[in-house]
Design a protein around this motif. Structure first.
Motif, PDB file in Angstrom:
ATOM      1  N   UNK A  61      27.332   8.677   3.160  1.00 23.75           N
ATOM      2  CA  UNK A  61      28.356   9.620   2.713  1.00 23.75           C
ATOM      3  C   UNK A  61      28.146  10.056   1.271  1.00 23.75           C
ATOM      4  N   UNK A  62      27.752   9.113   0.418  1.00 22.47           N
ATOM      5  CA  UNK A  62      27.649   9.424  -0.998  1.00 22.47           C
ATOM      6  C   UNK A  62      26.266   9.885  -1.428  1.00 22.47           C
ATOM      7  N   UNK A  63      25.239   9.497  -0.679  1.00 26.92           N
ATOM      8  CA  UNK A  63      23.866   9.805  -1.091  1.00 26.92           C
ATOM      9  C   UNK A  63      23.047  10.477   0.001  1.00 26.92           C
ATOM     10  N   UNK A  64      23.704  10.896   1.073  1.00 30.72           N
ATOM     11  CA  UNK A  64      22.968  11.452   2.202  1.00 30.72           C
ATOM     12  C   UNK A  64      22.090  12.627   1.840  1.00 30.72           C
ATOM     13  N   UNK A  70      30.992   2.082  -6.714  1.00 27.48           N
ATOM     14  CA  UNK A  70      31.796   2.937  -5.832  1.00 27.48           C
ATOM     15  C   UNK A  70      31.455   2.685  -4.362  1.00 27.48           C
ATOM     16  N   UNK A  71      30.160   2.548  -4.062  1.00 29.80           N
ATOM     17  CA  UNK A  71      29.740   2.234  -2.691  1.00 29.80           C
ATOM     18  C   UNK A  71      30.351   0.911  -2.243  1.00 29.80           C
ATOM     19  N   UNK A  72      30.269  -0.103  -3.107  1.00 30.86           N
ATOM     20  CA  UNK A  72      30.809  -1.418  -2.782  1.00 30.86           C
ATOM     21  C   UNK A  72      32.315  -1.401  -2.587  1.00 30.86           C
ATOM     22  N   UNK A  92      30.578   6.776  10.586  1.00 27.27           N
ATOM     23  CA  UNK A  92      30.612   8.231  10.694  1.00 27.27           C
ATOM     24  C   UNK A  92      30.317   8.845   9.333  1.00 27.27           C
ATOM     25  N   UNK A  93      29.456   9.869   9.320  1.00 29.86           N
ATOM     26  CA  UNK A  93      29.292  10.714   8.141  1.00 29.86           C
ATOM     27  C   UNK A  93      28.879  12.088   8.635  1.00 29.86           C
ATOM     28  N   UNK A  94      28.807  13.052   7.722  1.00 35.25           N
ATOM     29  CA  UNK A  94      28.396  14.391   8.143  1.00 35.25           C
ATOM     30  C   UNK A  94      26.890  14.569   8.106  1.00 35.25           C
ATOM     31  N   UNK A  95      26.149  13.463   7.995  1.00 35.39           N
ATOM     32  CA  UNK A  95      24.690  13.524   7.976  1.00 35.39           C
ATOM     33  C   UNK A  95      24.130  13.172   9.345  1.00 35.39           C
ATOM     34  N   UNK A  96      23.174  13.973   9.844  1.00 44.36           N
ATOM     35  CA  UNK A  96      22.528  13.603  11.106  1.00 44.36           C
ATOM     36  C   UNK A  96      21.877  12.232  11.013  1.00 44.36           C
ATOM     37  N   UNK A 148      20.668  13.158  -1.057  1.00 44.59           N
ATOM     38  CA  UNK A 148      19.572  12.727  -1.929  1.00 44.59           C
ATOM     39  C   UNK A 148      18.629  11.754  -1.218  1.00 44.59           C
ATOM     40  N   UNK A 149      19.196  10.840  -0.430  1.00 42.58           N
ATOM     41  CA  UNK A 149      18.397   9.805   0.238  1.00 42.58           C
ATOM     42  C   UNK A 149      18.806   9.721   1.709  1.00 42.58           C
ATOM     43  N   UNK A 150      18.526  10.756   2.499  1.00 43.16           N
ATOM     44  CA  UNK A 150      19.069  10.772   3.864  1.00 43.16           C
ATOM     45  C   UNK A 150      18.650   9.599   4.735  1.00 43.16           C
ATOM     46  N   UNK A 151      17.394   9.174   4.676  1.00 46.47           N
ATOM     47  CA  UNK A 151      16.935   8.118   5.585  1.00 46.47           C
ATOM     48  C   UNK A 151      16.195   6.994   4.866  1.00 46.47           C
ATOM     49  N   UNK A 152      16.237   6.990   3.534  1.00 45.64           N
ATOM     50  CA  UNK A 152      15.392   6.063   2.786  1.00 45.64           C
ATOM     51  C   UNK A 152      16.077   4.740   2.486  1.00 45.64           C
TER      52      UNK A 152
END
Length: 307
Positions: free
Chosen positions: A208-211, A264-266, A36-40, A213-217
């Motif tokens: 969550x942390x990079x959505x 942080x991601x890890x 879950x995140x707030x990004x589509x 900046x990098x939504x689908x990449x």
């Protein structure tokens, strides 16, 4: 008096992106099986959440959101694949949930309804996030507008996040399922492997942390997954995860200054894994570049995107 027969069956969970489908599935299952995140478009894969109750078992098919193709990004191989996964979830189900956001109905909601209307199964309307509606008097007229000219087996206002209204929804769904014994064990919560879930938990932190900046990449591939029973404090999972990006500049963003963002991601992903798997996890992460992977059907298949 004979007890009520046990019922079990499949339920497709459909809706436009970011209406809370995965949150709803997790709430019904009682465990985190879908990220879950707030990004589509956080959900990319079709995933089965197994919700077991005394009177029935619901096999909830969580899907990517159905979306319209608008521009180059949304017509990529990745987006075409997600639309196929969402529509394919309707095959062989006994009922479907159309999940919408309370107070909002747009063209993508209508697109999702049209996909369900032609499936030939009962469709229940789930109006999620009702807790966000300050003026509850506006809810009834909104429901009237959505129902006009459309056919639903039932309508359920809920808050998946706060787990409100879910008991009535479960009862409505179970009543629509065929009479049969449970299809999965009581302790099973998904059909996906721990290896798959580990990759999704790393990708959740990326979203969550990079959505923004990098939504689908980005995507994640689990390169190694080893159970180690030699740990002093019990079983240990040793997991190696590769984060794939499309350009060197994206790699730098994921790693962050001095490697801080990647750490942080890890850390966050490892904490989620330990909570879900119930054991200690040693997680290593690497970032690698593979140009154009999101618009390459063969690359998607090698990275685990199978129809």
């Amino acid at each position: 008096m004979n007890p009520a027969p046990h019922r079990a069956g499949h339920v497709a969970v459909i809706g436009r992106p970011n209406v809370g489908k995965s949150t709803l599935v997790n709430a019904l299952v009682g465990a985190k099986v879908s990220i879950v995140s707030n990004r589509p478009q956080t959900t990319r894969h079709r995933l089965l959440g197994i919700a077991t109750f005394p009177h029935g078992q619901l096999l909830l098919v969580d899907t990517p959101g159905i979306h319209r193709e608008q521009g180059k990004a949304s017509s990529s191989a990745m987006h075409r694949w997600m639309n196929r996964a969402a529509r394919g979830a309707l095959e062989g189900v006994d009922a479907a949930l159309l999940v919408i956001e309370a107070g909002r109905w747009d063209e993508e909601d209508a697109l999702a309804y049209d996909a369900l209307a032609s499936a030939g199964v009962p469709v229940l309307l789930v109006v999620n996030q009702v807790d966000r509606i300050k003026d509850k008097a506006t809810l009834l007229p909104f429901l009237g507008e959505v129902n006009a000219g459309r056919e639903f087996a039932a309508v359920h206002p809920v808050s998946a996040l706060k787990r409100k209204g879910l008991d009535a929804l479960v009862d409505s769904l179970v009543a629509l399922m065929p009479e049969q014994p449970p299809l999965y064990g009581e302790d099973e919560i998904t059909d996906k492997s721990q290896r798959f879930l580990a990759g999704e938990l790393v990708r959740e932190q990326l979203m969550r942390q990079l959505g923004a900046e990098l939504p689908y990449a980005t995507t994640v591939e689990i390169e190694s997954f080893v159970e180690d029973d030699t740990g002093k404090s019990g079983p240990l999972l040793r997991i190696g995860a590769v984060i794939w990006v499309e350009r060197d500049g994206q790699k730098a963003i994921v790693i962050g200054k001095g490697g801080a963002r990647l750490r942080e991601i890890g850390t966050r992903a490892r904490e989620q894994m330990e909570r879900l798997f119930g054991c200690k996890v040693f997680l290593e992460t690497w970032v690698r570049v593979r140009a154009g992977w999101s618009d390459d059907e063969s690359a998607l298949r090698t990275l685990g995107y199978h129809d």
